[in-house]
Write an enzyme that holds these catalytic residues in place. Structure first.
Site, PDB file in Angstrom:
ATOM      1  N   GLY A 294       7.783   3.344 -16.466  1.00 42.80           N
ATOM      2  CA  GLY A 294       8.968   4.204 -16.557  1.00 42.80           C
ATOM      3  C   GLY A 294      10.133   3.509 -17.250  1.00 42.80           C
ATOM      4  O   GLY A 294      10.844   4.125 -18.059  1.00 42.80           O
TER       5      GLY A 294
ATOM      6  N   CYS B 255      15.508  -1.126  -6.450  1.00 46.11           N
ATOM      7  CA  CYS B 255      16.001  -2.315  -7.155  1.00 46.11           C
ATOM      8  C   CYS B 255      17.222  -2.911  -6.465  1.00 46.11           C
ATOM      9  O   CYS B 255      17.513  -4.081  -6.638  1.00 46.11           O
ATOM     10  CB  CYS B 255      16.381  -1.958  -8.582  1.00 46.11           C
ATOM     11  SG  CYS B 255      15.250  -0.824  -9.353  1.00 46.11           S
TER      12      CYS B 255
HETATM   13  C1  LIG Z   1      13.480   7.861 -11.983  1.00 47.76           C
HETATM   14  C2  LIG Z   1      12.865   6.544 -12.340  1.00 47.76           C
HETATM   15  N1  LIG Z   1      12.868   6.142 -13.615  1.00 47.76           N
HETATM   16  C3  LIG Z   1      12.327   4.970 -13.985  1.00 47.76           C
HETATM   17  C4  LIG Z   1      11.755   4.121 -13.067  1.00 47.76           C
HETATM   18  C5  LIG Z   1      11.196   2.798 -13.504  1.00 47.76           C
HETATM   19  O1  LIG Z   1       9.795   2.846 -13.572  1.00 47.76           O
HETATM   20  P1  LIG Z   1       8.899   1.506 -13.593  1.00 47.76           P
HETATM   21  O2  LIG Z   1       8.881   0.995 -12.199  1.00 47.76           O
HETATM   22  O3  LIG Z   1       7.559   1.980 -14.056  1.00 47.76           O
HETATM   23  O4  LIG Z   1       9.490   0.597 -14.560  1.00 47.76           O
HETATM   24  C6  LIG Z   1      11.736   4.503 -11.720  1.00 47.76           C
HETATM   25  C7  LIG Z   1      11.171   3.591 -10.704  1.00 47.76           C
HETATM   26  O5  LIG Z   1      11.725   3.414  -9.641  1.00 47.76           O
HETATM   27  C8  LIG Z   1      12.302   5.740 -11.360  1.00 47.76           C
HETATM   28  O6  LIG Z   1      12.326   6.146 -10.079  1.00 47.76           O
END
Ligand SMILES: Cc1ncc(COP(=O)(O)O)c(C=O)c1O
Length: 387
Positions: free
Chosen positions: A71, A332
């Site tokens: 993501g 995070c």
């Molecule tokens: C809405 C959203 N976007 C992006 C991400 C990031 O994804 P990734 O963990 O695959 O980097 C997350 C992960 O928590 C998310 O919830």
């Protein structure tokens, strides 16, 4: 004691079939899809098949699928790649919302700080939904300067759905490109018309949120849009993302995607909604408890609340002792006690924004766990309030 895992928005357990489908690529099918010889060519055939399968599941063309590392990278590629592309046509405004995941928001902030872009934040209402009228007024005065609109499909902290279909219509009306981060949508809600359901030019997906492996995702980029690459090297992914493809992860993601497209099983969709409503109803009478999304317009598996002026860490620690794995919103920021930028944008005070508790249920959740959790959460909160 088996823990009660209520953190499906942070990540999900790997699906057993997805795991199986990865194994050949960690053993005999080790080839590099760019190699000319037969072992490489076999890997290439598999890669092409996975891309075609993804396109069939999402109802798009195979060259509109870009495999990424997840993501975060999908958002980075969509936002940096298209903003820089459009700057060459003299467009330097990026329109977004204050409740985006940091994997989107920090890209926009960087572009504003170092690359001459201007960011415009569209405010959200008390439930975290973008005010579409505000977007319309921004586009009315600035459309010819807008490089990109980036507004997510569903919020990872509160679960609030954004009105992405209306946003997409507005973007089309004003001729601007629309990116949506749908990382939280897949695996929790259905899509009834493939990727077109989001009405967007670019859509980010993240496999580990829907029982796929970590470290892999997709950026859908509607043809003929060709984002500038952000990773340089070889000509992989049609010159949009250099780097030898991680076939094992891609295999696992496609299997997991197959199982949740067009949506999770009906019985799960039904139960998640019912169970979240049940938790809501049981906690609502507690003095000082506030919910931060509406019942109608939010992910069926997610509930975020704050409680009096309690900070999240003490509540989460108390729940953890009782076996409940919940989260304080964005994974995070766990442990750092930073106020949630999402709740601040929704009008919460600093103290409230440090107290957000997110419950997110999923495929392995049972009715029994819900009953147990309701009783543990209610008694934990009452005890904390008395101290
Ligand atoms: C809405 C959203 N976007 C992006 C991400 C990031 O994804 P990734 O963990 O695959 O980097 C997350 C992960 O928590 C998310 O919830």
């Amino acid at each position: 004691m088996k823990p009660i895992y209520f953190d499906y928005n942070a990540t999900t357990p790997l699906d057993a079939d997805a795991f199986e489908s990865m194994l050949p690529f960690l053993s005999e099918n080790f080839g590099n899809p760019s190699s000319i010889h037969r072992i490489g060519r076999r890997a290439r055939v598999m890669l092409d098949q996975f891309r075609e399968k993804a396109a069939a599941l999402l109802g798009c063309k195979s060259h509109e699928i870009i495999f990424t590392s997840g993501g975060t990278e999908s958002n980075n590629l969509g936002i940096f790649g298209v903003s820089r592309l459009m700057k060459r046509s003299d467009r330097n405004i990026i329109v977004t919302s204050p409740v985006e995941h940091h994997a989107a928001l920090h890209c926009v902030e960087y572009l504003e700080k170092y690359e001459g872009f201007r960011k415009i934040l569209i405010p959200v209402d008390r439930n975290g939904r973008v005010i579409v009228e505000e977007l319309k007024s921004v586009l009315t005065t600035n459309a010819d300067k807008v490089a990109l609109v980036s507004i997510m499909a569903a919020n990872n902290e509160t679960g609030s759905h954004q009105p992405f279909q209306e946003i997409g219509n507005l973007c089309q009306e004003f001729g601007v490109i629309y990116h949506t981060d749908a990382a939280q949508w897949f695996g929790k809600e259905s899509i009834d018309s493939g990727i077109l359901f989001f009405n967007a030019d670019l859509v980010s997906l993240c496999a580990h949120k829907f029982h796929g492996p970590k470290g892999v995702g997709i950026l859908y980029a509607k043809s003929p849009l060709h984002p500038d690459p952000i990773i340089f090297g070889g000509g992989h992914e049609n010159d949009r993302r250099a780097g030898t493809e991680n076939l094992a992860n891609i295999a696992g993601m496609i299997k997991a995607l197959e199982k949740i497209t067009p949506g999770p099983e009906d019985s799960m969709l039904f139960h998640w909604k019912q169970w979240i409503q049940e938790i809501r109803k049981s906690l609502a009478p507690l003095d000082g408890l506030k919910f931060w999304s509406s019942e109608e317009n939010s992910l069926r598996n997610t509930l975020m609340f704050t409680f009096s002026n309690q900070d999240a860490i003490s509540i989460l620690a108390a729940l953890d002792i009782e076996g409940i794995c919940a989260s304080s919103g964005s994974a995070c920021s766990v442990g750092s006690l930073l106020p949630s930028h999402v709740l601040l944008a929704q009008g919460a005070s600093e103290t409230e924004a440090k107290g957000a508790i997110r419950l997110s249920i999923g495929r392995e959740t049972t009715g029994e766990e819900i009953q147990k959790a309701i009783s543990i959460i209610s008694s934990t909160l009452s005890r904390i309030q008395k101290n």
